[in-house]
Motif scaffolding. Structure first.
Motif, PDB file in Angstrom:
ATOM      1  N   ALA A   1       0.811  -1.216   0.000  1.00  0.00           N
ATOM      2  CA  ALA A   1       0.000   0.000   0.000  1.00  0.00           C
ATOM      3  C   ALA A   1       0.846   1.269   0.000  1.00  0.00           C
ATOM      4  CB  ALA A   1      -0.950   0.000   1.194  1.00  0.00           C
ATOM      5  N   TYR A   2       2.078   1.192   0.438  1.00  0.00           N
ATOM      6  CA  TYR A   2       2.939   2.370   0.444  1.00  0.00           C
ATOM      7  C   TYR A   2       3.554   2.659  -0.922  1.00  0.00           C
ATOM      8  CZ  TYR A   2       6.388  -1.336   1.365  1.00  0.00           C
ATOM      9  OH  TYR A   2       7.126  -2.479   1.319  1.00  0.00           O
ATOM     10  N   VAL A   3       3.291   1.814  -1.916  1.00  0.00           N
ATOM     11  CA  VAL A   3       3.737   2.056  -3.289  1.00  0.00           C
ATOM     12  C   VAL A   3       2.489   2.442  -4.085  1.00  0.00           C
ATOM     13  CG1 VAL A   3       4.806   1.059  -5.344  1.00  0.00           C
ATOM     14  CG2 VAL A   3       5.588   0.366  -3.073  1.00  0.00           C
ATOM     15  N   PRO A   4       2.387   3.699  -4.518  1.00  0.00           N
ATOM     16  CA  PRO A   4       1.124   4.164  -5.121  1.00  0.00           C
ATOM     17  C   PRO A   4       0.835   3.630  -6.519  1.00  0.00           C
ATOM     18  CG  PRO A   4       2.756   5.919  -5.166  1.00  0.00           C
ATOM     19  CD  PRO A   4       3.363   4.776  -4.400  1.00  0.00           C
ATOM     20  N   THR A   5       1.839   3.269  -7.294  1.00  0.00           N
ATOM     21  CA  THR A   5       1.614   2.820  -8.670  1.00  0.00           C
ATOM     22  C   THR A   5       1.745   1.304  -8.771  1.00  0.00           C
ATOM     23  OG1 THR A   5       3.939   3.243  -9.164  1.00  0.00           O
ATOM     24  CG2 THR A   5       2.377   4.994  -9.706  1.00  0.00           C
ATOM     25  N   ALA A   6       1.218   0.768  -9.871  1.00  0.00           N
ATOM     26  CA  ALA A   6       1.219  -0.692 -10.018  1.00  0.00           C
ATOM     27  C   ALA A   6       1.188  -1.071 -11.493  1.00  0.00           C
ATOM     28  CB  ALA A   6       0.020  -1.291  -9.295  1.00  0.00           C
ATOM     29  N   LEU A   7       1.318  -2.358 -11.721  1.00  0.00           N
ATOM     30  CA  LEU A   7       1.198  -2.934 -13.055  1.00  0.00           C
ATOM     31  C   LEU A   7       0.246  -4.112 -12.956  1.00  0.00           C
ATOM     32  CD1 LEU A   7       2.487  -2.694 -15.940  1.00  0.00           C
ATOM     33  CD2 LEU A   7       3.914  -4.617 -15.277  1.00  0.00           C
TER      34      LEU A   7
ATOM     35  N   GLU B   1       8.555   0.989 -16.883  1.00  0.00           N
ATOM     36  CA  GLU B   1       9.795   0.254 -17.163  1.00  0.00           C
ATOM     37  C   GLU B   1       9.558  -1.255 -17.114  1.00  0.00           C
ATOM     38  OE1 GLU B   1      14.215  -0.369 -15.201  1.00  0.00           O
ATOM     39  OE2 GLU B   1      13.086   1.444 -14.696  1.00  0.00           O
ATOM     40  N   LEU B   2       8.817  -1.716 -16.103  1.00  0.00           N
ATOM     41  CA  LEU B   2       8.510  -3.143 -15.994  1.00  0.00           C
ATOM     42  C   LEU B   2       7.664  -3.613 -17.174  1.00  0.00           C
ATOM     43  CD1 LEU B   2       8.582  -5.852 -14.553  1.00  0.00           C
ATOM     44  CD2 LEU B   2       6.747  -5.029 -13.054  1.00  0.00           C
ATOM     45  N   ALA B   3       6.693  -2.820 -17.581  1.00  0.00           N
ATOM     46  CA  ALA B   3       5.850  -3.176 -18.733  1.00  0.00           C
ATOM     47  C   ALA B   3       6.688  -3.284 -19.999  1.00  0.00           C
ATOM     48  CB  ALA B   3       4.728  -2.154 -18.905  1.00  0.00           C
TER      49      ALA B   3
END
Length: 148
Positions: free
Chosen positions: A108-114, A137-139
């Motif tokens: 939850a402390y990381v606001p962005t996701a993939l 970058e991961l995408a």
């Protein structure tokens, strides 16, 4: 092939909280004397630090022919398209849009996701939700690795 590795470390404020937990443990043991109080401070900091360190040690990697996210190892051949989720959309996908069958590497402390679709017909998991500080970058790395 490009490689990718990210460690989802806990925020600095959590480390400050470990010190507060240690002080609290010391205060609880203060009536027993100065040595138990010191032991409480040290023990509280060590235990709280171990918990924060373990929670913040999860990694996301693209290695060889797999996406490794925490304890999961997903073959690149089983991955479909990846969708970059900014903060608002990521919050929606980890709350009301979430599928209970999905694999969630959630911090939850990381606001962005993939969000990556799972295309393996024998796997009931519809997608993998990966909290990441670098979703674009991961995408890109996943797209390049699947193209090979």
């Amino acid at each position: 092939m490009q490689s990718y590795e990210e460690r989802l470390t806990a925020p600095r404020s959590w480390w400050f909280i470990t010190v507060l937990v240690g002080i609290s443990c010391g205060l609880i043991l203060l009536p027993l004397g100065p040595l138990p109080m010191l032991g409480g401070v040290i023990g509280g900091i060590v235990l709280a630090g171990a918990v924060v360190s373990a929670y913040g040690s999860v990694r996301i990697r693209v290695v060889a022919d797999s996406l490794v996210a925490g304890d999961a190892r997903i073959p690149l051949s089983a991955l479909g398209e990846a969708e970059v989720l900014e903060a608002e959309e990521a919050r929606a996908w980890r709350t009301h849009k979430a599928d209970p069958r999905a694999f969630m590497l959630l911090r939850a402390y990381v606001p962005t996701a993939l969000r990556v679709r799972i295309t393996d017909p024998e796997d009931p998991t519809p997608y993998a939700y990966l909290s990441t500080r670098h979703p674009r970058e991961l995408a890109e790395v996943l797209a390049a690795a699947r193209a090979l």
